[in-house]
Design an enzyme around this catalytic site. Structure first.
Site, PDB file in Angstrom:
ATOM      1  N   SER A   1     -11.398   0.969   2.460  1.00 39.58           N
ATOM      2  CA  SER A   1     -10.704   0.537   3.674  1.00 39.58           C
ATOM      3  C   SER A   1     -10.107   1.741   4.394  1.00 39.58           C
ATOM      4  O   SER A   1      -9.382   2.535   3.794  1.00 39.58           O
ATOM      5  CB  SER A   1      -9.598  -0.459   3.334  1.00 39.58           C
ATOM      6  OG  SER A   1     -10.143  -1.655   2.823  1.00 39.58           O
ATOM      7  N   GLU A  12      -5.170   4.190   5.867  1.00 36.18           N
ATOM      8  CA  GLU A  12      -5.061   3.937   4.430  1.00 36.18           C
ATOM      9  C   GLU A  12      -5.711   5.084   3.663  1.00 36.18           C
ATOM     10  O   GLU A  12      -5.275   5.450   2.578  1.00 36.18           O
ATOM     11  CB  GLU A  12      -5.722   2.603   4.060  1.00 36.18           C
ATOM     12  CG  GLU A  12      -5.538   2.211   2.612  1.00 36.18           C
ATOM     13  CD  GLU A  12      -5.885   0.758   2.343  1.00 36.18           C
ATOM     14  OE1 GLU A  12      -6.463   0.490   1.282  1.00 36.18           O
ATOM     15  OE2 GLU A  12      -5.580  -0.122   3.187  1.00 36.18           O
ATOM     16  N   ARG A  27       0.819  -1.222   0.000  1.00 39.36           N
ATOM     17  CA  ARG A  27       0.000   0.000   0.000  1.00 39.36           C
ATOM     18  C   ARG A  27       0.854   1.274   0.000  1.00 39.36           C
ATOM     19  O   ARG A  27       0.516   2.265   0.629  1.00 39.36           O
ATOM     20  CB  ARG A  27      -0.967   0.000   1.191  1.00 39.36           C
ATOM     21  CG  ARG A  27      -1.963  -1.140   1.200  1.00 39.36           C
ATOM     22  CD  ARG A  27      -2.907  -1.095  -0.001  1.00 39.36           C
ATOM     23  NE  ARG A  27      -3.836  -2.215   0.029  1.00 39.36           N
ATOM     24  CZ  ARG A  27      -3.619  -3.395  -0.561  1.00 39.36           C
ATOM     25  NH1 ARG A  27      -2.498  -3.596  -1.253  1.00 39.36           N
ATOM     26  NH2 ARG A  27      -4.511  -4.356  -0.484  1.00 39.36           N
TER      27      ARG A  27
END
Length: 322
Positions: A231, A301, A182
């Protein structure tokens, strides 16, 4: 408190007159983010194409803040707004997806992830089915190495085209992007404009089946019809964020109009009237409770940006706000 967008444009009078894109002062970010919350962009610029974006970057002094957004899927904007320019890449100028050879696709940074999955299906290229379940755009996917179902963006990237703050073109290889979970270590000053992807020849029926499975899973476990940014927190090593949130008793937790989804507790939703402050306070409350319960530090995130309103502030977690 930031000055008006009109005042900023007046300071730059004459510098921006040749642009073909659209300049809009004092535009509510709640209109372009999926959370439907947050304050205004001082000035929103929507360039017509890469050439127009380059001209804009060359015209705007580097001391003026500049932020680039795509389709707004994973952004939490604070209520005081975003100073300087917010650049939003439009689907018309940056949203095309085309097959360039037997195994490669070129996609603009504003192309929705789902459009890339659909183009890959049409081309008979496997390896892009996971994009069918990611609610975002390719620019964001490149920046954060978006992934799902055990597949990540970095597995498909050949090279990325970008502009720097001076409007100059750069072409980055997969290695140049510095991918990790990520994350990309590519300079945050670079604005991605397109990407060359490499796929694997596959049977269309198999690809379609994989896409259908992704879609079914998403609709079964995620609040796809809510105002959400996807998310909220990254998974921690050895565990999933949602499991730690659930164990800390935060499923369904509310702050004002913000709530951790009952369906998937790593999804934060706007139940109707949430402010940016509600959403960020909820997120920090969850981080604090998870840390208190398990010692695990959750990392955002979702990208948080902008200014707090006068008199507002949010303490980082570690028990300071709970």
């Amino acid at each position: 408190m930031m000055e008006s967008g009109e005042a900023l444009l007046k300071k730059l009078d004459g510098r921006l007159s040749g642009l073909r894109g659209r300049l809009t002062p004092d535009t509510g970010m709640d209109k372009i983010t999926w959370f439907r919350a947050g304050g205004p962009a001082q000035v929103l610029f929507q360039p017509s194409d890469e050439e127009d974006l380059s001209a804009f970057l060359k015209a705007v002094p580097e001391e003026i803040p500049l932020l680039v957004v795509g389709i707004g899927s994973n952004l939490l904007v604070r209520d005081g707004g975003v100073p300087g320019f917010v650049v939003r890449l439009s689907a018309k100028g940056f949203g095309e997806v085309e097959q360039v050879c037997d195994t490669q696709l070129r996609a603009g940074a504003a192309a929705p992830d789902k459009r890339v999955a659909a183009a890959a299906l049409e081309a008979g290229l496997a390896g892009f089915h996971f994009y069918h379940g990611i609610p975002g755009g390719i620019g964001g996917a490149l920046r954060m190495n978006a992934g799902a179902n055990g597949v990540e963006t970095r597995e498909r990237v050949v090279e990325v085209r970008a502009l720097d703050r001076k409007g100059e073109v750069h072409v980055l290889s997969n290695a140049d992007m510095g991918y990790a979970y990520r994350h990309s270590s590519a300079s945050p000053d670079l604005i991605f404009t397109s990407v060359l992807f490499e796929g694997v020849p596959g049977e269309r029926d198999d690809i379609r089946r994989a896409m259908d499975e992704v879609q079914h899973h998403r609709e079964t476990v995620q609040p796809v019809r809510e105002k959400t940014g996807g998310s909220t927190f990254k998974n921690s090593e050895g565990t999933s964020a949602w499991k730690e949130i659930d164990k800390a008793g935060c499923r369904g937790l509310r702050v004002g109009g913000a709530q951790m989804s009952e369906m998937h507790c790593n999804f934060m939703i706007n139940t109707g009237n949430a402010t940016g402050h509600d959403l960020e306070t909820l997120g920090e409350t969850v981080r604090a409770r998870v840390f208190e319960n398990s010692g695990i530090r959750l990392h955002w995130e979702i990208k948080r940006l902008g200014l707090f309103r006068e008199g507002e502030q949010i303490e980082e977690f570690l028990g300071k706000i709970v």
